[in-house]
Design a protein around this motif. Structure first.
Motif, PDB file in Angstrom:
ATOM      1  N   PRO A  96      81.261  36.521  92.921  1.00 48.90           N
ATOM      2  CA  PRO A  96      82.593  35.928  93.126  1.00 48.90           C
ATOM      3  C   PRO A  96      83.113  36.180  94.534  1.00 48.90           C
ATOM      4  CG  PRO A  96      82.520  37.207  91.111  1.00 48.90           C
ATOM      5  CD  PRO A  96      81.239  37.467  91.830  1.00 48.90           C
ATOM      6  N   LYS A  97      83.824  35.214  95.072  1.00 47.74           N
ATOM      7  CA  LYS A  97      84.490  35.368  96.367  1.00 47.74           C
ATOM      8  C   LYS A  97      85.972  35.527  96.080  1.00 47.74           C
ATOM      9  CE  LYS A  97      84.849  33.868 101.031  1.00 47.74           C
ATOM     10  NZ  LYS A  97      84.412  34.933 101.880  1.00 47.74           N
ATOM     11  N   ASN A  98      86.515  36.660  96.444  1.00 47.36           N
ATOM     12  CA  ASN A  98      87.919  36.934  96.190  1.00 47.36           C
ATOM     13  C   ASN A  98      88.793  36.270  97.242  1.00 47.36           C
ATOM     14  OD1 ASN A  98      87.446  38.600  93.927  1.00 47.36           O
ATOM     15  ND2 ASN A  98      86.884  40.274  95.289  1.00 47.36           N
ATOM     16  N   ILE A  99      89.574  35.299  96.800  1.00 50.57           N
ATOM     17  CA  ILE A  99      90.517  34.625  97.688  1.00 50.57           C
ATOM     18  C   ILE A  99      91.849  34.525  96.957  1.00 50.57           C
ATOM     19  CG2 ILE A  99      88.792  33.350  99.033  1.00 50.57           C
ATOM     20  CD1 ILE A  99      89.390  30.913  97.282  1.00 50.57           C
ATOM     21  N   SER A 100      92.900  34.385  97.729  1.00 48.23           N
ATOM     22  CA  SER A 100      94.244  34.333  97.157  1.00 48.23           C
ATOM     23  C   SER A 100      94.528  32.950  96.557  1.00 48.23           C
ATOM     24  CB  SER A 100      95.284  34.628  98.242  1.00 48.23           C
ATOM     25  OG  SER A 100      95.293  33.569  99.186  1.00 48.23           O
ATOM     26  N   GLU A 101      95.578  32.904  95.773  1.00 43.58           N
ATOM     27  CA  GLU A 101      96.018  31.618  95.213  1.00 43.58           C
ATOM     28  C   GLU A 101      96.399  30.660  96.331  1.00 43.58           C
ATOM     29  OE1 GLU A 101      99.506  29.833  92.289  1.00 43.58           O
ATOM     30  OE2 GLU A 101      99.054  31.971  92.222  1.00 43.58           O
ATOM     31  N   ASP A 102      96.988  31.191  97.394  1.00 42.44           N
ATOM     32  CA  ASP A 102      97.366  30.355  98.537  1.00 42.44           C
ATOM     33  C   ASP A 102      96.133  29.691  99.157  1.00 42.44           C
ATOM     34  OD1 ASP A 102      99.227  29.393 100.608  1.00 42.44           O
ATOM     35  OD2 ASP A 102      98.111  30.765 101.923  1.00 42.44           O
ATOM     36  N   VAL A 103      95.067  30.437  99.334  1.00 44.05           N
ATOM     37  CA  VAL A 103      93.840  29.863  99.910  1.00 44.05           C
ATOM     38  C   VAL A 103      93.237  28.851  98.940  1.00 44.05           C
ATOM     39  CG1 VAL A 103      91.488  30.368 100.699  1.00 44.05           C
ATOM     40  CG2 VAL A 103      93.387  31.840 101.402  1.00 44.05           C
ATOM     41  N   ARG A 104      93.258  29.161  97.650  1.00 37.38           N
ATOM     42  CA  ARG A 104      92.752  28.207  96.647  1.00 37.38           C
ATOM     43  C   ARG A 104      93.533  26.895  96.734  1.00 37.38           C
ATOM     44  NH1 ARG A 104      89.639  29.457  92.766  1.00 37.38           N
ATOM     45  NH2 ARG A 104      90.699  28.217  91.218  1.00 37.38           N
ATOM     46  N   ASN A 105      94.865  27.002  96.877  1.00 39.47           N
ATOM     47  CA  ASN A 105      95.692  25.797  97.001  1.00 39.47           C
ATOM     48  C   ASN A 105      95.349  25.008  98.256  1.00 39.47           C
ATOM     49  OD1 ASN A 105      97.079  26.263  94.603  1.00 39.47           O
ATOM     50  ND2 ASN A 105      98.715  27.411  95.613  1.00 39.47           N
ATOM     51  N   LYS A 106      95.060  25.710  99.344  1.00 45.02           N
ATOM     52  CA  LYS A 106      94.688  25.031 100.591  1.00 45.02           C
ATOM     53  C   LYS A 106      93.349  24.308 100.452  1.00 45.02           C
ATOM     54  CE  LYS A 106      97.360  27.950 103.665  1.00 45.02           C
ATOM     55  NZ  LYS A 106      97.370  29.001 104.671  1.00 45.02           N
ATOM     56  N   ILE A 107      92.409  24.917  99.740  1.00 45.75           N
ATOM     57  CA  ILE A 107      91.119  24.257  99.492  1.00 45.75           C
ATOM     58  C   ILE A 107      91.342  22.974  98.692  1.00 45.75           C
ATOM     59  CG2 ILE A 107      88.879  24.425  98.312  1.00 45.75           C
ATOM     60  CD1 ILE A 107      89.037  27.500  98.906  1.00 45.75           C
ATOM     61  N   ALA A 108      92.131  23.069  97.622  1.00 42.60           N
ATOM     62  CA  ALA A 108      92.417  21.896  96.791  1.00 42.60           C
ATOM     63  C   ALA A 108      93.122  20.808  97.593  1.00 42.60           C
ATOM     64  CB  ALA A 108      93.263  22.300  95.586  1.00 42.60           C
ATOM     65  N   GLU A 109      94.090  21.200  98.416  1.00 46.18           N
ATOM     66  CA  GLU A 109      94.810  20.223  99.254  1.00 46.18           C
ATOM     67  C   GLU A 109      93.867  19.525 100.217  1.00 46.18           C
ATOM     68  OE1 GLU A 109      98.104  22.192 101.210  1.00 46.18           O
ATOM     69  OE2 GLU A 109      98.851  22.949  99.288  1.00 46.18           O
ATOM     70  N   LYS A 110      92.949  20.292 100.791  1.00 53.10           N
ATOM     71  CA  LYS A 110      92.003  19.717 101.749  1.00 53.10           C
ATOM     72  C   LYS A 110      91.082  18.706 101.058  1.00 53.10           C
ATOM     73  CE  LYS A 110      90.552  20.002 106.052  1.00 53.10           C
ATOM     74  NZ  LYS A 110      91.404  19.599 107.171  1.00 53.10           N
ATOM     75  N   ILE A 111      90.637  19.015  99.858  1.00 56.52           N
ATOM     76  CA  ILE A 111      89.821  18.063  99.117  1.00 56.52           C
ATOM     77  C   ILE A 111      90.633  16.805  98.827  1.00 56.52           C
ATOM     78  CG2 ILE A 111      88.618  17.617  96.919  1.00 56.52           C
ATOM     79  CD1 ILE A 111      87.928  20.671  96.902  1.00 56.52           C
ATOM     80  N   ARG A 112      91.854  16.973  98.321  1.00 52.71           N
ATOM     81  CA  ARG A 112      92.712  15.820  97.994  1.00 52.71           C
ATOM     82  C   ARG A 112      92.962  14.952  99.224  1.00 52.71           C
ATOM     83  NH1 ARG A 112      96.303  19.594  95.768  1.00 52.71           N
ATOM     84  NH2 ARG A 112      95.706  20.009  93.642  1.00 52.71           N
ATOM     85  N   GLU A 113      93.073  15.576 100.382  1.00 50.65           N
ATOM     86  CA  GLU A 113      93.356  14.850 101.630  1.00 50.65           C
ATOM     87  C   GLU A 113      92.308  13.767 101.896  1.00 50.65           C
ATOM     88  OE1 GLU A 113      93.409  15.952 106.399  1.00 50.65           O
ATOM     89  OE2 GLU A 113      93.843  17.534 104.934  1.00 50.65           O
TER      90      GLU A 113
END
Length: 152
Positions: free
Chosen positions: A133-150
């Motif tokens: 597992p790669k430990n990342i914050s909820e904020d980073v997870r949200n940024k990943i999702a936003e980037k995909i949606r973009e």
């Protein structure tokens, strides 16, 4: 992001991750383990245990989703290739939820990717090995999702 479908409440129990978007037949979740950047789970939005018996419209929708996802993640993160797997094994272990049809979408990278203050590496590029597992914050997870949606 809130996803609405007649089957969504049941899917919450599966912990597929954070919803990113949905199509007519599928829901895409950002997977909990982001050791491979932009790893997602794509779940059918109705009760189904196996690939056999999928409707033609579900297959067609999946093909379009596959193309959109690969293009978006290539554009967003420069993924090298993609592994898609329909792996249902853990559902058949003791004390698990009923099987539910879903795909694992695993981008693979032949280079490190820097994003949101993290470096994502794929040290087993070219091989299928367990990914810690790669430990990342909820904020980073949200940024990943936003980037995909973009790029969808």
């Amino acid at each position: 992001m809130t996803i609405e479908c007649p089957y969504c409440e049941k899917l919450e129990d599966y912990n597929f991750g954070d919803p990113i978007f949905q199509t007519e037949h599928w829901i895409v979740y950002l997977a909990p383990n982001q050791s491979n950047l932009a790893t997602c789970v794509v779940a059918l939005n109705r009760d189904k245990k196996t690939l056999s018996g999928l409707k033609d419209s579900e297959w067609q929708d999946f093909i379009q989703l596959l193309e959109r996802m690969e293009k978006a993640v290539t554009t967003a993160f420069d993924a090298t290739l993609f592994n898609w797997g329909c792996l249902m094994n853990t559902f058949y272990l003791e004390d698990t939820l009923d099987p539910h049809l879903h795909w694992h979408f695993i981008p693979r990278y032949n280079h490190p990717v820097k994003f949101a203050g993290h470096t994502f590496e794929d040290p087993h590029f070219g091989y299928m090995r367990p990914r810690p597992p790669k430990n990342i914050s909820e904020d980073v997870r949200n940024k990943i999702a936003e980037k995909i949606r973009e790029f969808l």
